[in-house]
Design an enzyme around this catalytic site. Sequence first.
Site, short mmCIF file in Angstrom:
data_model
loop_
_atom_site.label_atom_id
_atom_site.label_comp_id
_atom_site.label_asym_id
_atom_site.label_seq_id
_atom_site.Cartn_x
_atom_site.Cartn_y
_atom_site.Cartn_z
N HIS A 1 0.84 -1.20 0.00
CA HIS A 1 0.00 0.00 0.00
C HIS A 1 0.87 1.25 0.00
CE1 HIS A 1 0.96 -0.34 4.27
NE2 HIS A 1 0.73 0.95 4.34
N LYS B 1 8.18 -0.81 -10.96
CA LYS B 1 7.60 -1.18 -12.25
C LYS B 1 7.65 -2.70 -12.39
CE LYS B 1 9.36 2.90 -14.53
NZ LYS B 1 10.55 3.39 -15.18
#
Length: 141
Positions: free
Chosen positions: A59, A113
Amino acid sequence: IKKIYHLKMTLYIKACQRKGLHIGEGCRVMKGTSFGSEPNLVSIGDEVLISFYVSFVTHDGATWVFRDKDSTVTKFAPISVGKRAFIGARAIILPGVTIGERSVIAAGSVVNKNVPAGEVWGGVPAKKIMTTDDYYKKTKG
């Protein structure tokens, strides 16, 4: 002392699995690894090696700064690690990242990524360094 660390890590992983963490067969997880506050969002494939003090962050806590404007703004996202991947010491894997099969994450990297299968990534932020085939050739001599 080694046995104590191993037992502590085993108990931690079992607690995370009860909360929904998925760890495949034949994985090795070294001491100090953290699956965060939402281990149910982490999925680890078979035969993955996770070195020490790796952090899986599922998160984005920085959304806290928007709470006074809009308390519904949050970001939670799963993390997935493919079969036979390696994650180096003290790497940080951020929300929403998928690490492909047979990929290598260098120690100390911050992965923000997706990492394709068969690639070596490192740095802050992490970027492609080479393929795992090239890494094999380089290490073989």
